[in-house]
Design an enzyme around this catalytic site. Sequence first.
Site, PDB file in Angstrom:
ATOM      1  N   GLY A  72       0.806  -1.211   0.000  1.00  0.00           N
ATOM      2  CA  GLY A  72       0.000   0.000   0.000  1.00  0.00           C
ATOM      3  C   GLY A  72       0.839   1.260   0.000  1.00  0.00           C
ATOM      4  N   CYS A  73       0.476   2.189   0.876  1.00  0.00           N
ATOM      5  CA  CYS A  73       1.153   3.481   0.943  1.00  0.00           C
ATOM      6  C   CYS A  73       2.598   3.366   1.403  1.00  0.00           C
ATOM      7  CB  CYS A  73       0.388   4.424   1.868  1.00  0.00           C
ATOM      8  SG  CYS A  73      -1.302   4.795   1.310  1.00  0.00           S
ATOM      9  N   ALA A  74       2.928   2.291   2.118  1.00  0.00           N
ATOM     10  CA  ALA A  74       4.306   2.103   2.585  1.00  0.00           C
ATOM     11  C   ALA A  74       5.238   1.696   1.460  1.00  0.00           C
ATOM     12  CB  ALA A  74       4.350   1.050   3.692  1.00  0.00           C
TER      13      ALA A  74
END
Length: 381
Positions: A137-139
Amino acid sequence: MPTLCRPAVAVPEFVITQEDTLALARKLHHDHPQLPLALRLISNTGVSKRHLVRPIEETLQHPGFRARNDMYVTQARARVPAVVEEALGHAALTARDIDLIVFVSCTGFTMPSPTAWLINSMGFRPETRQIPIAQLGCAAGGAAINRAHDFCTAYPDRNALVVACEFSSLCYQPTDLGVGNLLSNGLFGDAVAAAVVRGSGGTGVALRHNGSHLVPDTEDWIAYDVRETGFHFMLDKRVPGTMEQLAPVLTSLADQHGQSASAMDFYIIHAGGPRILDDLCTHLNVPPSSFRFSRATLTEYGNIASAVVLDALRRLFVDGGPGTGAHGMIAGFGPGITAEIALGTWTTAEATARTLSHLERTLTDKSDGRNEDLDGQAALV
């Protein structure tokens, strides 16, 4: 020392403002019992506008999972190459100079990875290594930088390309009516970003250390529920509170390498939302202005998932950079709950060239000294 060079970022042409989003929410969910709460949360995101790959009228329609994924592939192939070319130009390299491609995305799926298409269509060498990352995801933006750093540390004469392709609007689910989903509908935007990590040379962040951390027992706090209609985003209300647990991790990594997480010269932080940035400011004891590049990304583009850290870094470049030797931190947060963290110092191609020249002179002097010693020993014999 591997150097993260200036990123290239592109956003689609269709724009939706916060006012448009609020008006749509009132129209589509006028009878929702928690509409006032959802409107207040959307208003507090700080997102002024977002960019979408399709007009909002088409975005709100759901033609089916297959049609949406086909759209993802079409849009990626149309938009990624120009961004990659720009990133290569910023690093003064060509596709033939790249030894690894790290491609990150959580908003569509293909097998083989888009890296295969890039290699075949953009002139990368067939032996170019591939690392596709789809589930962080955003990581994943931070993870991509860290994996590129690891690769270039292992192979100092090689270069890596990081690509983030996120079309969150293709994951809109009209039947998901929880407050968290309504908030997400007003928070996420679409973008494509790319950056090169050079094994040596270049201007940007000289990557020195990196680390990863998983907050225990939080794997269902940010998640996808995969159904017949596609990816359904699940967001737990406890997510913003994880900064209290992650701030000590950032502090510990900095401490291990003789630095202070509260006294960095620059910060490139994932802008998941204003609460995350505000809480991290509090726990690290830094002023809100420290995260100004992340806040600008959030305001102008919304949460663009894995591309956030690359866009925030781009803004640091546009601002002129912090000066040679300045210490900084890059951090991305995503499902797991996972944090990917990097520490580095600002460098320029000129500074790197001077350092290499100094090292060469030092090695030459030492070699000459050894030769003189050997000559002296030979004379005695």
